[in-house]
Scaffold this active site. Structure first.
Site, PDB file in Angstrom:
ATOM      1  N   GLY A  41      11.202   5.433   3.723  1.00 29.69           N
ATOM      2  CA  GLY A  41      12.599   5.105   3.934  1.00 29.69           C
ATOM      3  C   GLY A  41      12.818   4.083   5.032  1.00 29.69           C
ATOM      4  O   GLY A  41      13.815   3.354   5.022  1.00 29.69           O
ATOM      5  N   LYS A  66       2.384  -2.933   8.879  1.00 27.13           N
ATOM      6  CA  LYS A  66       3.595  -2.161   8.620  1.00 27.13           C
ATOM      7  C   LYS A  66       4.795  -2.943   9.124  1.00 27.13           C
ATOM      8  O   LYS A  66       4.794  -3.441  10.245  1.00 27.13           O
ATOM      9  CB  LYS A  66       3.540  -0.797   9.318  1.00 27.13           C
ATOM     10  CG  LYS A  66       4.742   0.092   8.996  1.00 27.13           C
ATOM     11  CD  LYS A  66       4.563   1.504   9.552  1.00 27.13           C
ATOM     12  CE  LYS A  66       5.731   2.400   9.188  1.00 27.13           C
ATOM     13  NZ  LYS A  66       5.559   3.781   9.675  1.00 27.13           N
ATOM     14  N   LEU A  97       0.808  -1.219   0.000  1.00 23.13           N
ATOM     15  CA  LEU A  97       0.000   0.000   0.000  1.00 23.13           C
ATOM     16  C   LEU A  97       0.837   1.263   0.000  1.00 23.13           C
ATOM     17  O   LEU A  97       0.402   2.308  -0.476  1.00 23.13           O
ATOM     18  CB  LEU A  97      -0.933   0.011   1.222  1.00 23.13           C
ATOM     19  CG  LEU A  97      -1.885  -1.183   1.358  1.00 23.13           C
ATOM     20  CD1 LEU A  97      -2.647  -1.093   2.675  1.00 23.13           C
ATOM     21  CD2 LEU A  97      -2.848  -1.240   0.191  1.00 23.13           C
ATOM     22  N   ARG A 153       5.223   2.839   0.851  1.00 17.71           N
ATOM     23  CA  ARG A 153       6.599   2.550   1.250  1.00 17.71           C
ATOM     24  C   ARG A 153       7.312   3.839   1.565  1.00 17.71           C
ATOM     25  O   ARG A 153       7.102   4.865   0.902  1.00 17.71           O
ATOM     26  CB  ARG A 153       7.324   1.811   0.121  1.00 17.71           C
ATOM     27  CG  ARG A 153       8.803   1.543   0.358  1.00 17.71           C
ATOM     28  CD  ARG A 153       9.427   0.870  -0.863  1.00 17.71           C
ATOM     29  NE  ARG A 153       8.912  -0.483  -1.033  1.00 17.71           N
ATOM     30  CZ  ARG A 153       9.591  -1.575  -0.707  1.00 17.71           C
ATOM     31  NH1 ARG A 153      10.806  -1.466  -0.198  1.00 17.71           N
ATOM     32  NH2 ARG A 153       9.066  -2.771  -0.897  1.00 17.71           N
ATOM     33  N   ASP A 176       6.025  15.161  11.449  1.00 21.07           N
ATOM     34  CA  ASP A 176       6.004  14.920  10.001  1.00 21.07           C
ATOM     35  C   ASP A 176       4.590  15.115   9.455  1.00 21.07           C
ATOM     36  O   ASP A 176       4.097  14.314   8.661  1.00 21.07           O
ATOM     37  CB  ASP A 176       6.507  13.509   9.684  1.00 21.07           C
ATOM     38  CG  ASP A 176       6.868  13.351   8.201  1.00 21.07           C
ATOM     39  OD1 ASP A 176       7.077  14.382   7.529  1.00 21.07           O
ATOM     40  OD2 ASP A 176       6.925  12.203   7.722  1.00 21.07           O
TER      41      ASP A 176
END
Length: 411
Positions: free
Chosen positions: A85, A104, A81, A83, A198
């Site tokens: 780092g 995940k 679904l 990706r 983030d």
């Protein structure tokens, strides 16, 4: 890093057998049921009267073992679904409960620092319980020792895609309630002493059923906690995505002090949310450039172009909110996401926005709009009273000027 499903409306993809990716967990130990959630130990959280208590995070290597899962029998992995780092998110099918979930996992090239960050993400996600923070169901390790966790699979689209599909400002403004839901989720994290670091439209997922979820807590941390530096080899060196190293976050949305690698607090998240609101109004982020290095340099050295210059039709109150959230000096911003959300909520409900300066005429106009029905009723009542008074006076005058007329009698 935005590790989200990007195809709305799609159901669970047909899962594939993955004998080399079967999942298992370490043996469990006996402990009270209410001390765990999703197989992750949840230490009792003290609460103070009237407010939520900050999080107390155990060291990653001190985490309690996860719930036992029969090897090769619990999850079957499906399509990827998203990706980033540090890891990737795949669709998976929970054979035990018969449901589709999102899983995940850390990428194979991730080092020990990445593994520790991942463990901290698991603990933070498990403890931040809010309707707009994706719930964690389970956690464990692969047969090769790489950790994973399982969460609810949300079918929907990231906010940045929805913004891109809304050409006109009026269309983008319909997304403001979704952004407010995300702000409320971050306000909850701030009350618990956690910052996301983030935030960006790509990390705000709007589900097919209207639910809003803030995702990707991989860079989140407890305020005042030290960061582990180094080991940035797994991250892209010059892209517009999340980087791990001396600078955390996404260029274009990170605060100036974040771009300079300084200590952060909730006001850095406020800046990122303000940048997201800026993009909602203007159709583009406040900072842009051909490379991450250039965007970071611009962010750390100057103010942004006022949003009403880029989007002249933007509501004045939202322009003020954006300006306050994007103040170059953190002292000029909202202190946390809760204060930002309060002003956005007041705008949506037609109330006066605390950060905006209104003229007397604007105050009267907004009061009239907000109390339209009561004022209309009062106006009609006043007209009725005036009409009755005019009729009464006219009748009295007519009777007084008519020769031989008897005085009018009102009972």
């Amino acid at each position: 890093m935005a590790e989200v499903p990007t195809k709305p409306g799609h159901g669970a993809s047909p899962v594939r057998d993955a004998p080399d990716q079967t999942l298992h967990a370490e043996p469990s130990v006996d402990r009270p049921r209410d001390a765990t959630r999703g197989g992750v130990s949840l230490a009792a959280l003290p609460r103070e009267s009237g407010r939520e208590s900050p999080l107390l995070i155990d060291p990653p290597d001190a985490a309690a073992p996860v719930t036992s899962i029969p090897a090769g029998q619990r999850y079957r992995l499906g399509a990827e679904l998203g990706r980033g780092g540090m890891g990737r998110v795949v669709e998976a099918f929970d054979l035990q409960l018969g449901r589709t979930v999102a899983l995940k996992e850390v990428l194979p090239r991730g080092g020990p620092v990445v593994a520790r960050r991942f463990a901290r993400e698991v603990q933070l996600t498990a403890r931040l319980e809010h309707p707009s923070i994706v719930p964690l169901y389970d956690a464990g390790v692969m047969v090769d020792g790489r950790p994973f966790y399982v969460m609810r699979r949300v079918s929907g689209r990231p906010l940045d895609q929805l913004m891109a599909g809304a050409v006109e400002l009026g269309e983008r403004l319909t997304l403001l309630p979704a952004l407010l839901s995300a702000i409320d989720a971050i306000a909850h994290a701030h009350r618990r002493g956690v910052i996301h670091r983030d935030l960006k439209p790509a990390n705000i997922l709007v589900g097919d059923l209207g639910e809003v979820v803030v995702i990707d807590w991989g860079l989140a941390k407890v305020i005042g906690e030290d960061d582990e530096r180094g080991d940035s080899s797994a991250m892209p060196s010059d892209s517009l995505r999340t980087q791990v190293g001396s600078v955390f976050g996404t260029p274009g949305f990170m605060a100036p002090e974040q771009a300079r690698g300084e200590e952060l607090d909730p006001r850095s998240d406020v800046y990122a949310l303000g940048a997201t609101l800026y993009q909602l109004l203007a159709g583009a982020p406040p900072h842009a450039g051909p490379s991450a290095t250039e965007v970071i340099a611009r962010t750390g050295s100057r103010d942004v172009t006022p949003v009403d210059v880029v989007a002249p039709g933007a509501p004045p109150e939202l322009v003020t909110i954006v300006g306050k959230a994007l103040a170059f000096d953190p002292a000029g911003r909202y202190p946390d996401a809760g204060a930002l959300g309060e002003d956005v909520r007041r705008f949506l409900s037609g109330q006066l926005v605390a950060a905006h300066r209104y003229t007397p005429r604007q105050r009267v106009t907004r009061f009239a709009r907000r109390h339209r029905v009561p004022l209309a009723v009062a106006a009609l009542a006043s007209l009725a009273v005036a009409a009755l008074a005019w009729f009464s006076i006219h009748r009295i005058v007519a009777d007084a000027t008519t020769p031989g007329a008897a005085p009018s009698s009102w009972s």
